[in-house]
Design an enzyme around this catalytic site. Structure first.
Site, PDB file in Angstrom:
ATOM      1  N   ASP A  51       0.854  -1.197   0.000  1.00  0.00           N
ATOM      2  CA  ASP A  51       0.000   0.000   0.000  1.00  0.00           C
ATOM      3  C   ASP A  51       0.881   1.234   0.000  1.00  0.00           C
ATOM      4  OD1 ASP A  51      -1.795  -2.004   2.182  1.00  0.00           O
ATOM      5  OD2 ASP A  51      -2.638  -1.269   0.295  1.00  0.00           O
ATOM      6  N   ASP A 191     -10.725  -5.017  -1.046  1.00  0.00           N
ATOM      7  CA  ASP A 191      -9.678  -4.663  -0.089  1.00  0.00           C
ATOM      8  C   ASP A 191     -10.248  -3.745   0.983  1.00  0.00           C
ATOM      9  OD1 ASP A 191      -6.525  -2.788  -0.498  1.00  0.00           O
ATOM     10  OD2 ASP A 191      -7.322  -3.962   1.177  1.00  0.00           O
TER      11      ASP A 191
HETATM   12  C1  DX5 Z   1      -6.243   0.427   3.225  1.00  0.00           C
HETATM   13  C2  DX5 Z   1      -5.381  -0.574   2.515  1.00  0.00           C
HETATM   14  C3  DX5 Z   1      -5.736  -2.007   2.843  1.00  0.00           C
HETATM   15  C4  DX5 Z   1      -5.629  -2.344   4.317  1.00  0.00           C
HETATM   16  C5  DX5 Z   1      -6.341  -3.653   4.575  1.00  0.00           C
HETATM   17  O1  DX5 Z   1      -6.173   1.641   2.607  1.00  0.00           O
HETATM   18  O2  DX5 Z   1      -5.455  -0.373   1.113  1.00  0.00           O
HETATM   19  O3  DX5 Z   1      -4.938  -2.882   2.082  1.00  0.00           O
HETATM   20  O4  DX5 Z   1      -4.308  -2.429   4.683  1.00  0.00           O
HETATM   21  O5  DX5 Z   1      -6.311  -3.918   5.946  1.00  0.00           O
HETATM   22  P1  DX5 Z   1      -7.529  -4.602   6.703  1.00  0.00           P
HETATM   23  O6  DX5 Z   1      -7.678  -5.976   6.113  1.00  0.00           O
HETATM   24  O7  DX5 Z   1      -7.096  -4.604   8.112  1.00  0.00           O
HETATM   25  O8  DX5 Z   1      -8.746  -3.757   6.459  1.00  0.00           O
END
Ligand code: DX5
Length: 248
Positions: A51, A191
């Site tokens: 990310d 996601d």
């Molecule tokens: C948020 C990110 C995601 C996040 C997902 O902006 O793009 O990839 O890290 O984390 P969880 O699964 O904890 O929501």
């Protein structure tokens, strides 16, 4: 270090379809990133998402191509970079050079989405497109011929550990229908807030790639258990509802 040929592929053409579980390293212990990506390969995730955030497009600042390149030496798993930045074009080539097989460009982040996606391909990467919760899927139907993955965000991007937005499921169905209308093998990725209690309904709505962070790194029974549990739930839901392209 596994070179490009030794790395596994995340291509939609590469293997039999079935739910893919992708790790978001935003929830990893970043002080031990090399060990963490090796452990993710051990746990059976299909690929890893980085990310990339710039504290402009989203209210958080994370890491860039140099950190991705450092992690590259520790696993043969495919990498993808999700560019949550205000100027994605300046980072595309460097992410591919750092070892990313796929680069995800947000539809909201560039003035010329078509050109930015072509640029990913010119750099030797697989192009993919993402939409934030407020953005309709119509914003990307004219670039489905350029991508091998569409990412529908199920949280407002910027942080891990947020609540899953069930209100995105109608958009997933529209995305799945638009992809099917192209006749091309294109992954449909979700996601944000993906966990045992949320993965089944988004699988039933058509998703076949599931990015997870806190549910994966926070599973008390370990990451291998989390991967197996999430994958089983997603495949069962897809079979039950005849959804996605999982069992096509
Ligand atoms: C948020 C990110 C995601 C996040 C997902 O902006 O793009 O990839 O890290 O984390 P969880 O699964 O904890 O929501």
């Amino acid at each position: 270090m596994p070179d490009r040929d030794e790395r596994r592929s995340s291509s939609p053409q590469a293997a039999a379809r079935g739910a893919r579980i992708v790790a978001s390293v935003l929830s990893a212990d970043l002080s031990r990133l090399g060990e963490e990506v090796a452990a993710l390969e051990e746990a059976g995730v299909d690929w890893i998402q980085f990310d990339v955030m710039d504290a402009d497009f989203v209210p958080n600042l994370t890491f860039g191509p140099d950190v991705i390149a450092a992690a590259r030496r520790h696993t043969a798993l495919p990498f993808e970079a999700q560019l949550m930045v205000a100027n994605p074009d300046v980072l595309i080539q460097r992410c591919v050079e750092a070892g990313c097989e796929r680069v995800i460009v947000h539809a909201e982040s560039t003035r010329n989405l078509h050109r930015s996606l072509l640029h990913v391909e010119e750099c030797g990467g697989r192009a993919a497109v993402a939409v934030n919760p407020a953005t309709p899927i119509d914003a990307v139907v004219n670039v489905l011929d350029l991508v091998d993955l569409v990412l529908v965000m199920t949280v407002n991007p910027g942080f891990g550990g947020q609540a899953y937005l069930k209100s995105m499921e109608p958009k997933l169905r529209l995305a799945r229908a638009a992809i099917q209308a192209t006749g091309r093998p294109v992954w449909l990725e979700v996601d944000g807030g993906i966990a045992p209690e949320t993965i089944e309904t988004c699988s039933a709505a058509g998703a076949d790639v599931f990015v997870t962070g806190s549910a994966l790194f926070g599973d008390p029974l370990g990451m291998a258990h989390a991967v197996q549990d999430l994958r089983t739930r997603a495949n069962l839901a897809a079979t039950r509802f005849g959804a996605g392209a999982v069992m096509a």
